[in-house]
Design a protein around this motif. Structure first.
Motif, short mmCIF file in Angstrom:
data_model
loop_
_atom_site.label_atom_id
_atom_site.label_comp_id
_atom_site.label_asym_id
_atom_site.label_seq_id
_atom_site.Cartn_x
_atom_site.Cartn_y
_atom_site.Cartn_z
N TYR A 60 94.94 22.62 15.45
CA TYR A 60 95.83 23.41 16.31
C TYR A 60 95.97 22.75 17.68
CZ TYR A 60 95.04 27.08 12.87
OH TYR A 60 94.98 27.81 11.71
N ASP A 62 96.00 23.08 21.62
CA ASP A 62 95.20 23.95 22.48
C ASP A 62 95.97 25.19 22.91
OD1 ASP A 62 93.44 21.25 24.22
OD2 ASP A 62 93.04 22.26 22.31
N LYS A 65 95.68 27.75 19.98
CA LYS A 65 94.38 27.97 19.33
C LYS A 65 93.91 29.40 19.60
CE LYS A 65 92.16 24.21 19.35
NZ LYS A 65 91.36 23.03 19.76
#
Length: 119
Positions: A60, A62, A65
């Motif tokens: 993912y 950031d 996430k």
């Protein structure tokens, strides 16, 4: 060759959820890692999430996430992106694509699906 159709986009208020789908044609879908990307107006396309061919590994950006979850169902030739706690900055056209190891890149983009998050 894998052909893709994204769906599930729409208009949602901040804090809401959407589930995107990417339906693939072609018998080799299950052999490809798959990625979701997005492109906002005036910006370059950016990576959002990726999943291995088996679904055992996920990755993912950031910025998403903890809010987004990528998954796949190889029996249905479909990859999903569950998006929760949406923010206005998530507004973009979302695309999926397979990772082609022969090109070391994602290729064969779908037409995309628009996601708009209102504040």
């Amino acid at each position: 060759q894998v052909q893709l159709v994204e769906s599930g986009g729409g208009l949602v208020q901040a804090g809401g959820s959407l589930r995107l789908s990417c339906a693939a044609s072609g018998r080799t879908f299950s052999s490809y890692a798959m990625g979701w990307f997005r492109q906002a107006p005036g910006k370059e396309r950016e990576f959002v999430a990726a999943i291995s061919w088996s679904g055992g590994s996920t990755y993912y950006a950031d910025s998403v996430k903890g809010r987004f979850t990528i998954s796949r169902d190889n029996a249905k030739n479909t990859v999903y992106l569950q998006m929760n706690s949406l923010k206005p900055e998530d507004t973009a056209v979302y695309y999926c694509a397979p990772y082609d190891e022969s090109y070391s890149d994602y290729v064969g983009w779908g037409q995309g699906t628009q996601v708009t998050v209102s504040s």
